[in-house]
Design a protein around this motif. Structure first.
Motif, PDB file in Angstrom:
ATOM      1  N   PHE A 171       7.295   2.163  -4.114  1.00 28.05           N
ATOM      2  CA  PHE A 171       5.893   2.550  -4.325  1.00 28.05           C
ATOM      3  C   PHE A 171       4.972   1.588  -3.571  1.00 28.05           C
ATOM      4  O   PHE A 171       4.045   2.008  -2.869  1.00 28.05           O
ATOM      5  CB  PHE A 171       5.564   2.538  -5.819  1.00 28.05           C
ATOM      6  CG  PHE A 171       4.195   3.053  -6.153  1.00 28.05           C
ATOM      7  CD1 PHE A 171       4.025   4.295  -6.751  1.00 28.05           C
ATOM      8  CD2 PHE A 171       3.055   2.299  -5.885  1.00 28.05           C
ATOM      9  CE1 PHE A 171       2.762   4.771  -7.063  1.00 28.05           C
ATOM     10  CE2 PHE A 171       1.778   2.771  -6.194  1.00 28.05           C
ATOM     11  CZ  PHE A 171       1.638   4.007  -6.792  1.00 28.05           C
ATOM     12  N   ILE A 172       5.222   0.285  -3.709  1.00 30.78           N
ATOM     13  CA  ILE A 172       4.377  -0.711  -3.045  1.00 30.78           C
ATOM     14  C   ILE A 172       4.460  -0.562  -1.529  1.00 30.78           C
ATOM     15  O   ILE A 172       3.436  -0.594  -0.829  1.00 30.78           O
ATOM     16  CB  ILE A 172       4.794  -2.133  -3.467  1.00 30.78           C
ATOM     17  CG1 ILE A 172       4.626  -2.320  -4.975  1.00 30.78           C
ATOM     18  CG2 ILE A 172       3.968  -3.177  -2.721  1.00 30.78           C
ATOM     19  CD1 ILE A 172       5.208  -3.610  -5.509  1.00 30.78           C
ATOM     20  N   LEU A 173       5.662  -0.388  -1.026  1.00 25.22           N
ATOM     21  CA  LEU A 173       5.842  -0.273   0.421  1.00 25.22           C
ATOM     22  C   LEU A 173       5.144   0.971   0.966  1.00 25.22           C
ATOM     23  O   LEU A 173       4.498   0.919   2.028  1.00 25.22           O
ATOM     24  CB  LEU A 173       7.333  -0.238   0.768  1.00 25.22           C
ATOM     25  CG  LEU A 173       8.110  -1.527   0.484  1.00 25.22           C
ATOM     26  CD1 LEU A 173       9.602  -1.301   0.733  1.00 25.22           C
ATOM     27  CD2 LEU A 173       7.591  -2.671   1.343  1.00 25.22           C
ATOM     28  N   LEU A 174       5.274   2.086   0.269  1.00 21.04           N
ATOM     29  CA  LEU A 174       4.631   3.318   0.736  1.00 21.04           C
ATOM     30  C   LEU A 174       3.117   3.264   0.546  1.00 21.04           C
ATOM     31  O   LEU A 174       2.368   3.879   1.313  1.00 21.04           O
ATOM     32  CB  LEU A 174       5.218   4.525  -0.005  1.00 21.04           C
ATOM     33  CG  LEU A 174       6.669   4.860   0.359  1.00 21.04           C
ATOM     34  CD1 LEU A 174       7.184   6.017  -0.494  1.00 21.04           C
ATOM     35  CD2 LEU A 174       6.803   5.201   1.848  1.00 21.04           C
ATOM     36  N   HIS A 183      -4.436  -5.158   4.797  1.00 26.90           N
ATOM     37  CA  HIS A 183      -5.827  -5.317   5.241  1.00 26.90           C
ATOM     38  C   HIS A 183      -6.811  -5.265   4.079  1.00 26.90           C
ATOM     39  O   HIS A 183      -8.023  -5.175   4.300  1.00 26.90           O
ATOM     40  CB  HIS A 183      -6.175  -4.227   6.261  1.00 26.90           C
ATOM     41  CG  HIS A 183      -5.386  -4.323   7.526  1.00 26.90           C
ATOM     42  ND1 HIS A 183      -5.111  -3.232   8.325  1.00 26.90           N
ATOM     43  CD2 HIS A 183      -4.783  -5.385   8.117  1.00 26.90           C
ATOM     44  CE1 HIS A 183      -4.387  -3.612   9.364  1.00 26.90           C
ATOM     45  NE2 HIS A 183      -4.171  -4.914   9.264  1.00 26.90           N
ATOM     46  N   SER A 184      -6.324  -5.352   2.865  1.00 25.95           N
ATOM     47  CA  SER A 184      -7.193  -5.194   1.702  1.00 25.95           C
ATOM     48  C   SER A 184      -7.548  -6.535   1.081  1.00 25.95           C
ATOM     49  O   SER A 184      -6.848  -7.533   1.259  1.00 25.95           O
ATOM     50  CB  SER A 184      -6.494  -4.330   0.649  1.00 25.95           C
ATOM     51  OG  SER A 184      -5.347  -5.000   0.145  1.00 25.95           O
ATOM     52  N   GLN A 191      -6.818  -1.453  -6.638  1.00 26.14           N
ATOM     53  CA  GLN A 191      -7.172  -0.037  -6.735  1.00 26.14           C
ATOM     54  C   GLN A 191      -6.087   0.836  -6.119  1.00 26.14           C
ATOM     55  O   GLN A 191      -5.751   1.895  -6.665  1.00 26.14           O
ATOM     56  CB  GLN A 191      -8.512   0.212  -6.035  1.00 26.14           C
ATOM     57  CG  GLN A 191      -9.713  -0.329  -6.801  1.00 26.14           C
ATOM     58  CD  GLN A 191     -11.007  -0.132  -6.028  1.00 26.14           C
ATOM     59  OE1 GLN A 191     -11.026  -0.118  -4.790  1.00 26.14           O
ATOM     60  NE2 GLN A 191     -12.101   0.029  -6.748  1.00 26.14           N
ATOM     61  N   ILE A 192      -5.530   0.395  -5.004  1.00 25.88           N
ATOM     62  CA  ILE A 192      -4.459   1.155  -4.359  1.00 25.88           C
ATOM     63  C   ILE A 192      -3.212   1.161  -5.230  1.00 25.88           C
ATOM     64  O   ILE A 192      -2.596   2.202  -5.471  1.00 25.88           O
ATOM     65  CB  ILE A 192      -4.140   0.564  -2.968  1.00 25.88           C
ATOM     66  CG1 ILE A 192      -5.326   0.771  -2.017  1.00 25.88           C
ATOM     67  CG2 ILE A 192      -2.870   1.205  -2.392  1.00 25.88           C
ATOM     68  CD1 ILE A 192      -5.207   0.013  -0.710  1.00 25.88           C
ATOM     69  N   GLU A 199      -4.206   8.521  -1.993  1.00 25.28           N
ATOM     70  CA  GLU A 199      -3.152   9.420  -2.432  1.00 25.28           C
ATOM     71  C   GLU A 199      -1.943   8.633  -2.930  1.00 25.28           C
ATOM     72  O   GLU A 199      -1.637   7.553  -2.435  1.00 25.28           O
ATOM     73  CB  GLU A 199      -2.722  10.328  -1.273  1.00 25.28           C
ATOM     74  CG  GLU A 199      -3.813  11.283  -0.798  1.00 25.28           C
ATOM     75  CD  GLU A 199      -3.317  12.187   0.308  1.00 25.28           C
ATOM     76  OE1 GLU A 199      -2.146  12.044   0.715  1.00 25.28           O
ATOM     77  OE2 GLU A 199      -4.094  13.045   0.757  1.00 25.28           O
ATOM     78  N   LEU A 200      -1.252   9.217  -3.901  1.00 24.97           N
ATOM     79  CA  LEU A 200      -0.012   8.627  -4.380  1.00 24.97           C
ATOM     80  C   LEU A 200       1.092   8.829  -3.348  1.00 24.97           C
ATOM     81  O   LEU A 200       1.066   9.799  -2.587  1.00 24.97           O
ATOM     82  CB  LEU A 200       0.413   9.279  -5.688  1.00 24.97           C
ATOM     83  CG  LEU A 200      -0.397   8.929  -6.939  1.00 24.97           C
ATOM     84  CD1 LEU A 200      -0.006   9.871  -8.076  1.00 24.97           C
ATOM     85  CD2 LEU A 200      -0.156   7.485  -7.345  1.00 24.97           C
ATOM     86  N   PRO A 201       2.067   7.939  -3.310  1.00 22.28           N
ATOM     87  CA  PRO A 201       3.227   8.180  -2.445  1.00 22.28           C
ATOM     88  C   PRO A 201       3.898   9.499  -2.810  1.00 22.28           C
ATOM     89  O   PRO A 201       3.960   9.872  -3.983  1.00 22.28           O
ATOM     90  CB  PRO A 201       4.139   6.988  -2.754  1.00 22.28           C
ATOM     91  CG  PRO A 201       3.232   5.918  -3.254  1.00 22.28           C
ATOM     92  CD  PRO A 201       2.143   6.636  -3.994  1.00 22.28           C
TER      93      PRO A 201
END
Length: 227
Positions: A171-174, A183-184, A191-192, A199-201
């Motif tokens: 999940f984290i990688l996608l 870049h966040s 939030q991501i 969008e969700l993976p």
């Protein structure tokens, strides 16, 4: 409308009985989150049985509530420690599972791991606790959740916690598609990861990436194919 209200009330009563029975059989253990895991199982089973009541297997149908109880018990057999607060800090508890998630993430993407933990100072509990505490039920819609659970239960019982860890890493990688996480800032990253923006993976991609991560760390599954 009244019929739908009656069905909803009946479902709540049935799930309450299931959780009460489970609790009595496990020394009174019940915490918030168990109901989140039971609800999709109960819905899928009852929906499936409703389609069979007029078919050739109608006479062989058992009580869907009983089947939901056993399905829930089977899933909880590997994850029950996730719902016991006193077990959070043990070697098998949620804290250990999240630590394992971050260790695997470090191996898979050191730069992303360091950005999240060292540069942004994000603790995994800020985004992953609800993943492990509800098995993604608060993150994905039912069809995608069932796709992920199908993959989860396709591994042997003793490897399911490890496979869920791999799902979390995937999940984290996608979520880092196009280096969004790299870049966040801290708020954007949370939030991501908390799935409040973007969008969700995609479930198939998530399950397959989790499989690749899983077999890398569990060589006996090298010839196994994700469900």
């Amino acid at each position: 409308e009244e019929d739908a209200t009656g069905r909803a009330a009946g479902a709540q009563i049935a799930m309450r009985r299931i959780l009460l029975t489970y609790s009595k059989l496990h020394h009174g253990v019940y915490t918030q989150g168990m109901n989140e895991v039971l609800a999709p199982l109960y819905y899928i089973i009852v929906k499936g049985f409703s389609k069979m009541t007029s078919g050739p297997l109608a006479d062989a149908i058992v009580d869907p509530e009983a089947l939901a109880f056993w399905a829930f018990s089977g899933l909880m057999a590997q994850f029950h420690v996730n719902f016991i607060v006193d077990k959070d800090a043990t070697e098998l508890g949620i804290q250990a599972q999240m630590a394992r998630m971050m260790a695997v993430l470090r191996e898979e993407d050191p730069a992303l791991h360091d950005h999240l933990t060292e540069e942004l100072g994000i603790e995994p509990c800020l985004f992953a606790f609800k993943w492990f505490g509800t098995l993604f039920t608060q993150t994905f819609l039912l069809p995608d959740l069932m796709r992920l659970w199908d993959s989860l239960v396709s591994v042997t019982d003793s490897h399911r916690v490890e496979f869920f860890v791999c799902l979390a890493v995937a999940f984290i990688l996608l979520a880092n598609a196009q280096d969004r996480l790299l870049h966040s800032d801290q708020l954007q990253a949370l939030q991501i990861l908390q799935a409040t923006v973007g969008e969700l993976p995609e479930a198939d991609s998530l399950a397959r990436l989790a499989y690749l991560i899983f077999v890398k760390h569990n060589s006996e599954y090298m010839d196994w194919h994700v469900a």
